[in-house]
Every structure is written in structure tokens, then in C-alpha cells.
Design a protein around this motif. Structure first.
Motif, PDB file in Angstrom:
ATOM      1  N   CYS A   1       0.731  -1.143   0.092  1.00 39.62           N
ATOM      2  CA  CYS A   1       0.119   0.018   0.184  1.00 39.62           C
ATOM      3  C   CYS A   1       0.917   1.338  -0.017  1.00 39.62           C
ATOM      4  O   CYS A   1       0.678   2.197  -0.739  1.00 39.62           O
ATOM      5  CB  CYS A   1      -0.831  -0.038   1.326  1.00 39.62           C
ATOM      6  SG  CYS A   1      -2.332  -1.151   1.077  1.00 39.62           S
TER       7      CYS A   1
ATOM      8  N   ILE B   1      -1.235   4.234  -1.241  1.00 43.38           N
ATOM      9  CA  ILE B   1      -2.376   3.992  -0.559  1.00 43.38           C
ATOM     10  C   ILE B   1      -2.495   4.170   0.920  1.00 43.38           C
ATOM     11  O   ILE B   1      -1.734   3.836   1.486  1.00 43.38           O
ATOM     12  CB  ILE B   1      -3.087   2.588  -0.954  1.00 43.38           C
ATOM     13  CG1 ILE B   1      -3.317   2.280  -2.614  1.00 43.38           C
ATOM     14  CG2 ILE B   1      -4.194   2.125  -0.358  1.00 43.38           C
ATOM     15  CD1 ILE B   1      -3.206   0.847  -2.960  1.00 43.38           C
TER      16      ILE B   1
ATOM     17  N   TRP C   1      -3.012   3.678   4.689  1.00 43.48           N
ATOM     18  CA  TRP C   1      -3.496   2.632   5.376  1.00 43.48           C
ATOM     19  C   TRP C   1      -4.797   2.347   6.036  1.00 43.48           C
ATOM     20  O   TRP C   1      -5.123   1.337   6.581  1.00 43.48           O
ATOM     21  CB  TRP C   1      -2.535   2.395   6.535  1.00 43.48           C
ATOM     22  CG  TRP C   1      -1.111   2.199   5.939  1.00 43.48           C
ATOM     23  CD1 TRP C   1      -0.519   1.330   5.016  1.00 43.48           C
ATOM     24  CD2 TRP C   1       0.361   2.456   6.703  1.00 43.48           C
ATOM     25  NE1 TRP C   1       0.515   1.384   4.728  1.00 43.48           N
ATOM     26  CE2 TRP C   1       1.290   1.830   5.774  1.00 43.48           C
ATOM     27  CE3 TRP C   1       0.661   3.316   7.500  1.00 43.48           C
ATOM     28  CZ2 TRP C   1       2.507   2.239   6.007  1.00 43.48           C
ATOM     29  CZ3 TRP C   1       2.091   3.499   7.945  1.00 43.48           C
ATOM     30  CH2 TRP C   1       2.989   2.984   7.201  1.00 43.48           C
TER      31      TRP C   1
ATOM     32  N   GLU D   1      -9.527   0.104  -0.543  1.00 43.52           N
ATOM     33  CA  GLU D   1      -8.211   0.005  -1.278  1.00 43.52           C
ATOM     34  C   GLU D   1      -7.310  -0.965  -0.649  1.00 43.52           C
ATOM     35  O   GLU D   1      -6.537  -1.810  -1.262  1.00 43.52           O
ATOM     36  CB  GLU D   1      -7.460   1.321  -1.408  1.00 43.52           C
ATOM     37  CG  GLU D   1      -8.168   2.307  -2.463  1.00 43.52           C
ATOM     38  CD  GLU D   1      -8.507   1.747  -3.859  1.00 43.52           C
ATOM     39  OE1 GLU D   1      -7.413   1.198  -4.362  1.00 43.52           O
ATOM     40  OE2 GLU D   1      -9.415   1.576  -4.328  1.00 43.52           O
ATOM     41  N   VAL D   2      -7.017  -0.962   0.592  1.00 44.31           N
ATOM     42  CA  VAL D   2      -6.233  -2.066   1.396  1.00 44.31           C
ATOM     43  C   VAL D   2      -6.576  -3.583   1.011  1.00 44.31           C
ATOM     44  O   VAL D   2      -5.720  -4.261   0.883  1.00 44.31           O
ATOM     45  CB  VAL D   2      -5.814  -1.510   2.732  1.00 44.31           C
ATOM     46  CG1 VAL D   2      -5.083  -2.648   3.303  1.00 44.31           C
ATOM     47  CG2 VAL D   2      -5.571  -0.315   2.999  1.00 44.31           C
TER      48      VAL D   2
ATOM     49  N   THR E   1      -5.615  -4.398  -2.319  1.00 52.22           N
ATOM     50  CA  THR E   1      -4.333  -4.846  -2.526  1.00 52.22           C
ATOM     51  C   THR E   1      -4.032  -6.303  -1.898  1.00 52.22           C
ATOM     52  O   THR E   1      -3.201  -6.982  -2.326  1.00 52.22           O
ATOM     53  CB  THR E   1      -3.447  -3.659  -1.682  1.00 52.22           C
ATOM     54  OG1 THR E   1      -4.100  -2.436  -2.200  1.00 52.22           O
ATOM     55  CG2 THR E   1      -2.120  -3.861  -1.919  1.00 52.22           C
TER      56      THR E   1
ATOM     57  N   VAL F   1      -3.015  -1.804   9.091  1.00 51.50           N
ATOM     58  CA  VAL F   1      -3.832  -2.571   8.322  1.00 51.50           C
ATOM     59  C   VAL F   1      -4.334  -3.744   8.811  1.00 51.50           C
ATOM     60  O   VAL F   1      -5.399  -4.472   8.516  1.00 51.50           O
ATOM     61  CB  VAL F   1      -2.922  -3.028   6.910  1.00 51.50           C
ATOM     62  CG1 VAL F   1      -2.657  -1.640   6.304  1.00 51.50           C
ATOM     63  CG2 VAL F   1      -1.934  -3.896   7.233  1.00 51.50           C
TER      64      VAL F   1
END
Ligand code: DC
Length: 227
Positions: free
Chosen positions: A46, A51, A53, A58-59, A62, A102
Motif C-alpha cells: 500500500c 494507498i 493505510w 483499497e487496502v 491490495t 492494516v
């Protein structure tokens, strides 16, 4: 739940889980899962793509699309992300902060669950993490919760970082450890807590050999080394 026996080694950062898990895996000839490295590599991927955290959608994306390989070596695992070795980067202080951030996202934990369980292969798996015994492998025949005082863990972390050429003061490390403990223990999903059936080992005043011997006694009691 899984086809092979699993030994879970859970506990806070710096208690010596990595060392113990590696020695158990080598001693028994079993596979090793470093689940913290999975969260670390997600955070690293990320960060390198810009991106945030905290941006869960989006995380998670990923984490699901991660092209990652964990290759066992004499010191644990070498981690490759999209063909590049990232073993060193993911273990920096930034990597620790990102992994903790995350790991607090429920979607990320779900995204990594199957990947973790798929590693329980014969003859057995030693799984190092925070929720191995409570969530990922609840039926494991041996669960160890390895803990140590925050001060002992900060000292160990400082030695580890110095060996890698990173110099961080003890008070800063202690603060970071307390902050990470708060976050890991206080999150709503898979908080850091010992499984009810876990054996608690406090490593504050034990050498790595002492911890290993204590754990091997538990392994022998369960008859796991004979499989
Ligand atoms: O074990 P480690 O320090 O490499 O873990 C990095 C971070 O990931 C740490 O903040 C806790 C989190 N983690 C987790 O939430 N669940 C796991 N099974 C393993 C690690």
C-alpha cells in the motif's frame, strides 16, 4: 478444520515468537507461517502505491491481489513482492506501524484467512501471530501464548534494530510497543488475547533456549514430535 497438526505461537510484539517459531519449525521439520509478515507486506505494498493505510476498500483490494511469495530460509522466511525482495523493508519501524494499522481492518483479516489456512500442510505447521489460536486455527492441538514485559520487549527490539543498522532510543521503542499493544489488544476484530486453551509462557527472564525447552516439553506432552 485442517489436514495437518498446527502449533500456534501467539503473543505481543517482541516476546520472542519469531525465534521460538523458527526453532520449533526447524526442530520438528514442519512448515512455518509468519503471519505478521503477511500484514507487513500488505502495508508495504500500500505504501509503495500511495494507498492510505486507513482506506479499507483499497487496502483490501491490495491484500487480495497480492503477488507475494514466502520462501523459507535458515532465518525464517524471505519475502518477495511482485518479484522484488522486501524482507528488510517490511521489518522497519514504518513496516511495523503500517502492519498494525492494516491489521486493524476487518476486511484485510478476512482477505488473508484462506492464505494462512492453506499453509497447514503435512507434516505440520508452526503458526506465528496474534490470532492463530483464537481465530485462524481454533482446533490446533497446541497453542502457546508467549509474552514478556514491555521493557524486556523494547530492549530486544532495540538490539534487533541495531543489528540492522537502525538506531532508535529505548523510550521511543517502549512508547511504540505500548501504542502497538493498545492497538492490537483494543481492536474489535481478532484482538490480541490468549486462547482459553493456550499455555502461557512469560519470556521476560528466560533465554531463547529456556523458552524453546519449555515449549518442547509442551510439544512432547501432546505427542506432537512423534507424528
Ligand atoms: O508479528 P509482527 O510484529 O511481524 O506483526 C506485525 C503487525 O501485524 C502487528 O502490529 C500485529 C499484526 N498481526 C496481527 O494483527 N495478526 C497476526 N496474526 C499477526 C500480526
Amino acid at each position: 478444520m485442517t489436514g495437518a497438526p498446527v502449533i500456534c505461537v501467539d503473543g505481543p510484539s517482541g516476546a520472542g515468537k519469531g525465534t521460538l517459531s523458527l526453532r520449533l519449525a526447524q526442530g520438528l521439520g514442519w512448515h512455518l507461517l509468519d503471519s505478521g509478515a503477511m500484514y507487513r507486506v500488505v502495508a508495504h505494498a500500500c505504501w509503495s502505491r500511495g494507498i492510505d493505510w486507513q482506506d479499507e476498500a483499497e487496502v483490501v483490494k491490495t491484500a487480495m491481489g497480492l503477488d507475494v511469495r514466502f520462501v523459507p530460509d535458515g532465518n525464517g522466511v524471505t519475502v518477495w513482492l511482485a518479484g522484488q525482495e522486501v524482507s528488510h523493508e517490511i521489518r522497519s519501524e514504518r513496516g511495523s506501524l503500517g502492519a498494525s494499522a492494516v491489521a486493524a481492518l476487518p476486511g484485510v483479516r478476512v482477505a488473508l484467512l484462506d492464505r494462512q489456512r492453506s499453509l497447514a500442510l503435512p507434516p505440520g505447521l508452526v503458526a506465528d501471530g496474534r490470532d492463530m489460536g483464537t481465530v485462524v486455527f481454533p482446533d490446533a492441538p497446541l497453542k502457546i501464548f508467549l509474552t514478556a514485559s514491555p521493557e524486556a520487549r523494547a530492549r530486544r527490539r532495540q538490539t534487533q534494530l541495531l543489528e540492522r543498522g537502525e538506531s532508535v532510543s529505548l523510550p521511543r521503542l517502549l512508547e511504540a510497543i505500548n501504542e502497538r499493544d493498545r492497538r492490537d489488544s483494543g481492536r474489535s476484530v481478532s484482538p490480541l488475547v490468549a486462547a482459553e486453551d493456550a499455555i502461557v509462557i512469560d519470556s521476560s527472564d528466560l533465554s531463547a533456549d529456556g523458552v524453546f525447552r519449555t515449549a518442547m516439553d509442551c510439544v512432547a506432552e501432546r505427542g506432537l514430535e512423534l507424528r
